[in-house]
Motif scaffolding. Structure first.
Motif, PDB file in Angstrom:
ATOM      1  N   ALA A   1      47.676  39.297  35.453  1.00 14.71           N
ATOM      2  CA  ALA A   1      47.165  40.612  35.066  1.00 14.71           C
ATOM      3  C   ALA A   1      46.331  41.230  36.182  1.00 14.71           C
ATOM      4  N   TYR A   2      45.563  40.405  36.874  1.00 12.54           N
ATOM      5  CA  TYR A   2      44.745  40.911  37.990  1.00 12.54           C
ATOM      6  C   TYR A   2      45.636  41.424  39.123  1.00 12.54           C
ATOM      7  N   ALA A   3      46.712  40.675  39.414  1.00 12.14           N
ATOM      8  CA  ALA A   3      47.617  41.076  40.507  1.00 12.14           C
ATOM      9  C   ALA A   3      48.308  42.399  40.211  1.00 12.14           C
TER      10      ALA A   3
ATOM     11  N   SER B   1      32.000  32.181  46.740  1.00 10.03           N
ATOM     12  CA  SER B   1      32.703  32.055  48.023  1.00 10.03           C
ATOM     13  C   SER B   1      34.178  32.444  47.965  1.00 10.03           C
ATOM     14  N   VAL B   2      34.880  32.080  46.868  1.00 10.69           N
ATOM     15  CA  VAL B   2      36.327  32.343  46.821  1.00 10.69           C
ATOM     16  C   VAL B   2      36.719  33.334  45.732  1.00 10.69           C
ATOM     17  N   GLY B   3      35.811  33.614  44.791  1.00 10.08           N
ATOM     18  CA  GLY B   3      36.111  34.575  43.742  1.00 10.08           C
ATOM     19  C   GLY B   3      36.586  33.928  42.457  1.00 10.08           C
ATOM     20  N   ALA B   4      36.398  34.629  41.340  1.00  9.89           N
ATOM     21  CA  ALA B   4      36.728  34.095  40.018  1.00  9.89           C
ATOM     22  C   ALA B   4      38.224  33.893  39.830  1.00  9.89           C
ATOM     23  N   ILE B   5      39.044  34.784  40.384  1.00  9.94           N
ATOM     24  CA  ILE B   5      40.501  34.671  40.199  1.00  9.94           C
ATOM     25  C   ILE B   5      41.034  33.411  40.870  1.00  9.94           C
ATOM     26  N   THR B   6      40.555  33.129  42.070  1.00 12.30           N
ATOM     27  CA  THR B   6      40.969  31.897  42.755  1.00 12.30           C
ATOM     28  C   THR B   6      40.556  30.676  41.959  1.00 12.30           C
TER      29      THR B   6
END
Length: 421
Positions: A92-94, A162-167
């Motif tokens: 959904a984010y993509a 550092s890498v974000g919630a989605i990662t």
């Protein structure tokens, strides 16, 4: 411990639980942060936290399902479905249609699926291990769960930055897939076959609710109901204490003290859970009475002493009897409850106990606005004294022998009876 880790079935269960719990920690932190950034308000984080914790109150629903089906298959299926659910977040984010509402829908669904884990794993341990190895096994399971919680709750915060919630969501999906792979490697000598006599949906529904009723009756008509009182009080008071802890920490120096007190709680519980094997030959009833009294003494001393390092150390020590009691209580249940009733009985106890924590949190928050937080912190310690006195005054609980020497017949449980008691 080494012979236990060489036991293939238990090793797969332990490491599967560890990896899955790492995923749970990452998922919770990532979800809370993602909801906050999408909604732009701590109000949404509060809702997210509620939706994640609320399914614990409905764990009793899972018990009859676990008792009637293959535990291994259920563990694998719930991990795979959780991975599938969480896949929708990065997708959904993509494609730019991720919303707070979508996360609010997915969070409780994934959290509910996770409610199969505790009763399923506790029901599986008696199937794969003899009685003399269950204390060490439960101790290892508790340490792996609490240790991974403490480590990855902190680590996940750094990873989000550092890498974000989605990662982090994507890494979480991998952990669920790895856990499913490990659970699938568990080999049982006999399969837990589903009862085929109920063929229609109506018959299956009737059987499910009969099983559910039996689970509640098994708890409330036996010694388990008396033990539930101590568990419910502990959760209620911890909810109240946690609600007042930020304000209490603020009077001592701020968020730094809050972090140290939370770390002390985790360390104390871990020490208690990890040392359970040293106490498996002691009479469980007397051990709980002495342990909870000592827990009260250290907690109350922590509230009274002005020197902050000693305050934190004493509070941490007060958590040791609670971690110890949690492990030995599960061993007690595994050794007395008939296998066919184990999952639904444990799920009932966990559900009722879990309900008490948010109630305690609500009341603790209200009381913290009426009284000084130091008073609330000191007052909540008295709950451990109450539990100690309660156990002392109930002969059936006071006389519980060591968990290794317990026989089901001592407490009215018979594996060949229809209801299990």
């Amino acid at each position: 411990m080494k012979p236990l880790l060489r036991h293939m079935n238990f090793s797969m269960l332990l490491f599967g639980r560890l990896i899955s719990n790492i995923g749970d920690s990452m998922y919770y932190i990532a979800a809370m942060w993602l909801v906050y950034t999408l909604g732009g308000s701590a109000f949404y984080s509060g809702i997210a936290g509620f939706l994640t914790l609320a399914p614990q109150a409905f764990q009793f629903i899972t018990g009859p399902i676990i008792d009637r089906h293959s535990i291994r298959n259920l563990l694998v299926a719930t991990q795979l479905i959780q991975a599938l659910l969480l896949c929708t977040i990065p997708i959904a984010y993509a494609f730019h249609f991720l919303s707070v509402t979508m996360i609010f829908i997915i969070m409780p669904l994934a959290a509910f699926l996770n409610q199969f884990s505790l009763p399923a794993e506790n029901a599986l341990i008696p199937q794969i291990l003899p009685k003399e190895q269950r204390v060490t096994a439960n101790s290892l399971m508790a340490v792996s769960q609490q240790g991974s919680d403490a480590a990855f709750n902190a680590l996940s915060g750094a990873l989000v930055a550092s890498v974000g919630a989605i990662t982090l969501y994507m890494a979480d999906i991998v952990t669920f897939l790895l856990a499913a792979l490990l659970f699938s490697a568990i080999k049982l000598q006999y399969a837990h076959e589903e009862n085929k006599s109920a063929k229609t949906i109506q018959e299956q529904t009737r059987r499910y609710f009969n099983d559910l009723k039996e689970g509640f009756l098994t708890v409330f008509r036996s010694i388990l109901g008396k033990m539930l009182v101590a568990s419910a009080i502990t959760n209620f008071v911890f909810g109240a204490m946690m609600a007042s802890l930020p304000a209490y920490s603020d009077t001592l120096g701020g968020s730094e003290i809050f972090g140290f007190l939370l770390a002390g709680m985790s360390i104390g519980s871990l020490i208690g859970a990890g040392s359970a094997g040293l106490f498996k030959r002691f009479a469980f009833g007397r051990l709980m009475i002495v342990g909870y009294f000592l827990g009260f003494s250290f907690w109350f001393a922590s509230a009274c002493i002005p020197y902050i390092p000693f305050k934190i150390i004493l509070f941490s020590i007060s958590m040791i009897p609670i971690g110890l009691s949690n492990v030995l209580s599960f061993v007690f249940m595994q050794n007395v409850i008939p296998q066919k009733m184990l999952a639904r009985s444990i799920s009932v106890i966990t559900s009722i106990s879990s309900c008490m924590m948010p109630i305690g949190s609500l009341i603790g928050g209200v009381l913290s606005t009426l009284f000084r937080p130091q008073i609330i912190f000191a007052a909540t310690s008295s709950s451990l004294l109450f539990i100690s006195v309660y156990l002392l005054c109930v002969p059936l609980l006071r006389r519980i022998p060591s968990v290794q020497s317990i026989q089901p017949e001592q407490y009215g449980f018979h594996s060949d009876s229809p209801s299990g008691i």
